[in-house]
Every structure is written in structure tokens, then in C-alpha cells.
Design a protein around this motif. Structure first.
Motif, PDB file in Angstrom:
ATOM      1  N   ARG A 190       0.844  -1.211   0.000  1.00 14.42           N
ATOM      2  CA  ARG A 190       0.000   0.000   0.000  1.00 14.42           C
ATOM      3  C   ARG A 190       0.879   1.262   0.000  1.00 14.42           C
ATOM      4  N   GLU A 243       1.154   4.305  -2.800  1.00 13.93           N
ATOM      5  CA  GLU A 243       0.969   5.718  -2.436  1.00 13.93           C
ATOM      6  C   GLU A 243       2.158   6.554  -2.879  1.00 13.93           C
ATOM      7  N   THR A 264      -7.980  -2.557  -5.827  1.00 10.01           N
ATOM      8  CA  THR A 264      -8.917  -1.433  -5.671  1.00 10.01           C
ATOM      9  C   THR A 264      -9.205  -1.181  -4.192  1.00 10.01           C
ATOM     10  N   ALA A 265      -9.466  -2.278  -3.457  1.00  8.23           N
ATOM     11  CA  ALA A 265      -9.763  -2.145  -2.019  1.00  8.23           C
ATOM     12  C   ALA A 265      -8.509  -1.697  -1.256  1.00  8.23           C
ATOM     13  N   HIS A 295      -7.834   2.019  -1.899  1.00  8.62           N
ATOM     14  CA  HIS A 295      -9.034   2.866  -1.791  1.00  8.62           C
ATOM     15  C   HIS A 295      -9.300   3.622  -3.097  1.00  8.62           C
ATOM     16  N   ASP A 332     -11.557   4.696  -6.380  1.00  9.39           N
ATOM     17  CA  ASP A 332     -13.011   4.926  -6.455  1.00  9.39           C
ATOM     18  C   ASP A 332     -13.644   4.387  -7.735  1.00  9.39           C
ATOM     19  N   SER A 379     -15.194  -4.861  -4.959  1.00 10.49           N
ATOM     20  CA  SER A 379     -14.924  -3.433  -5.169  1.00 10.49           C
ATOM     21  C   SER A 379     -16.090  -2.557  -4.723  1.00 10.49           C
ATOM     22  N   ALA A 390     -16.044  -2.238  -1.095  1.00  8.93           N
ATOM     23  CA  ALA A 390     -14.916  -1.415  -0.646  1.00  8.93           C
ATOM     24  C   ALA A 390     -15.110   0.059  -1.027  1.00  8.93           C
ATOM     25  N   GLY A 391     -16.229   0.378  -1.691  1.00  6.98           N
ATOM     26  CA  GLY A 391     -16.544   1.788  -1.948  1.00  6.98           C
ATOM     27  C   GLY A 391     -16.222   2.287  -3.343  1.00  6.98           C
ATOM     28  N   ALA A 392     -15.933   1.353  -4.264  1.00  7.52           N
ATOM     29  CA  ALA A 392     -15.629   1.785  -5.642  1.00  7.52           C
ATOM     30  C   ALA A 392     -16.739   1.339  -6.589  1.00  7.52           C
ATOM     31  N   PRO A 417     -20.585   1.227  -0.227  1.00  4.37           N
ATOM     32  CA  PRO A 417     -19.555   1.061   0.791  1.00  4.37           C
ATOM     33  C   PRO A 417     -20.122   0.637   2.131  1.00  4.37           C
TER      34      PRO A 417
END
Ligand code: GLU
Length: 281
Positions: free
Chosen positions: A127, A131, A166-167, A170, A172, A234, A237-239, A269
Motif C-alpha cells: 500500500r 501511495e 482497488t480495495a 481505496h 473509487d 470493489s 470497498a466503496g468503488a 460502501p
């Protein structure tokens, strides 16, 4: 109505994962790379970066490309597949690096395994790397690390792998690009009466049932059921997720521009624990 407003929102997505299936990258007759097609893909992705979005490419194709490069008609053993993945992965990256650099972008290779994703420290490191790459403006290109995977502990398909990415980061929006136009009520290859579904709000059992038994291409591993599993991950996880056809990659900017292409799965989500999901896989 929900479909229209969700489509109009797609242009505001900030972090996008785009998954490309093997059959979308190679010529069906020879299994060798379809260069003009890949060049258009890179131009489209480079332009999303130019708009300031973070973009990850999850690219299949290592095994297919390695197999063609070695002139093998069939892969019979696991070690043959893994050797072909090792040959094909560098070929793929070489081409991506060439095209992306022509459009002024740096790329990075991230090879993931299920085992490393299950380990908290490795997952955190992955992760952090994503980033850092985003803050440097680099386009990460992801695949499963096929050469070291064992059959019992592996993702096995890049549909689910891209949803896990994707999760993890994060994102979208997840875009699954393959030779399938989207979701139908039944397999359109065998049932001409099957109708197309432009938007999915809730993924229920009836819908999951529709994905069963659908066929994938001769190159990749994913059929419709792995795509629906990716949608479950996904969207939880909010996408939002899109399944669309990759015949012409200019479809990417049409989708982001809100045009009615592919099947859109709306994000719902809720508390989603990647670790819990990985353990049940
Ligand atoms: N990781 C495999 C490859 O690059 C592809 C997996 C898939 O098709 O989903 O060849």
C-alpha cells in the motif's frame, strides 16, 4: 435515473484501476502482442494521468505472451506456465514502458501474490509503495507474480486481483476491460434472447447465478463469475465498477465522459475488511 447520475459522476473519479485481460492485448490468431491496440491503451491511460488522476493498470498477458515467444502450442505443466510468465512479463513491461515514455510517463512493475497480501506487513508495504508511486506521478502496472505462486495459494485470475488492489489503495473506480461487452441476463453466445444490463445496483443471488457457466476466452482465466466476484469486492470497498469491451480502448475516455458503455456496478460502501475476504478466498 440512478444510472444517468452515476455515469455523469464518473468524470470526477480520482483513483482508477484498469484491468486488461490477456485476450485484449494479443492477436487471437498468433497470441503475439497487438501493438496498435496497446498503444491506444497507453495513450488513453496517459491522458487520465494528465487529468491528474491516479491510475493503476492491472495487466494480464504474461503467460500468453511468453507462450507465443517460446513458440509453444500448449502449456502442460505448472513450471512451463511459470517459465512462460517469466518470459512474457518482461516483454509486456518493455512495451508498456516504451509507449508510456513516448507519452511522457514513468511506469513501475508491481507483482503481487496472495501470500504477501495475507501478511499484514507486506500488505502495508505494498500500500505504501502504491501511495509513493502516485505521489511521484508514476503509473503502477500490476500482475500476479505467476512464477512463484503455488496452485493452492494464488489469486488465479486478475479480475479478483484487480478488485483486491482497488480495495487496498481505496480507489473509487475499477474498470474491467475484456472481450465481454458487459453483463447479460444469460450467455449471449448461446442464448440470442439474452438482454444487456446497463447498471447493477444490488448484487444479489439471482445476479450471481447469471454469471455461472459463462465462458471466458481461450487466453485469460476469468469468465463472468470472476467479474461478479470482483464487483462484490470493489463495490463493498466503496468503488464503482464497470465491465466493458476492450475492442477499441478509446472506450475508456467515452466511459469517463459519461457515455452509456458497459455495465456499471454501483458502490455500496460498508465496513469491508480485506483481510477477512482474503482468508475466505
Ligand atoms: N496472471 C496471468 C498472466 O499474466 C493472467 C491471469 C488472468 O488471465 O486473469 O498471464
Amino acid at each position: 435515473m440512478k444510472n444517468e447520475s452515476a455515469r455523469a459522476q464518473l468524470k470526477n473519479k480520482q483513483r482508477i484501476v484498469i484491468k486488461i485481460g490477456s485476450s485484449s492485448l494479443v492477436h487471437a490468431e498468433t497470441g503475439r502482442l497487438n501493438l496498435p491496440k496497446i498503444e491506444i491503451l497507453c495513450r488513453e491511460v496517459a491522458d487520465l494521468r494528465n487529468q491528474g488522476k491516479d491510475v493503476v493498470l492491472v495487466s494480464s498477458g504474461a503467460i500468453a505472451v511468453g507462450k507465443a515467444a517460446m513458440g509453444l502450442a500448449e502449456l502442460r505443466t505448472l513450471k512451463q506456465k511459470q517459465a512462460c510468465a517469466a518470459v512474457g512479463q518482461v516483454r509486456l513491461m518493455l512495451i508498456y514502458q516504451k509507449f508510456f515514455s513516448e507519452y511522457g510517463h514513468e511506469t513501475a512493475q508491481i507483482l503481487l501474490t496472495k501470500e504477501t497480501m495475507l501478511d499484514e506487513t507486506s500488505r502495508e508495504n505494498a500500500r505504501n509503495t502504491f501511495e509513493e508511486l502516485f505521489s511521484l506521478g508514476v503509473i503502477p502496472i500490476v500482475n500476479e507474480n505467476d512464477t512463484v505462486e503455488t496452485y493452492d495459494i494464488r489469486f488465479g485470475d486478475n479480475d479478483r486481483l484487480s478488485a483486491i488492489v482497488t480495495a487496498l489503495i481505496h480507489a473509487d473506480l475499477l474498470m474491467l476491460m475484456s472481450d465481454i461487452r458487459g453483463l447479460y441476463t444469460d450467455d449471449p453466445k448461446t442464448n440470442p434472447g439474452a438482454s444487456f444490463i446497463p447498471v447493477v445496483d444490488i448484487i444479489d443471488d439471482t445476479l450471481m447465478e447469471m454469471g455461472k457457466g459463462s465462458t471466458g476466452s481461450s487466453f485469460g482465466t476469468g469468465g463472468m463469475s470472476t467479474k461478479l466476484a470482483a464487483a462484490q469486492i470493489s463495490t463493498a470497498a466503496g468503488a464503482d465498477m464497470i465491465i466493458a469491451e476492450s475492442e477499441d480502448f478509446r472506450i475508456l475516455h467515452r466511459i469517463i465522459g459519461g457515455e452509456e458503455e458497459g455495465t456499471l456496478f454501483l458502490a455500496h460502501p460498508h465496513e469491508f475488511y480485506l483481510m477477512d475476504y482474503l482468508e475466505t478466498m
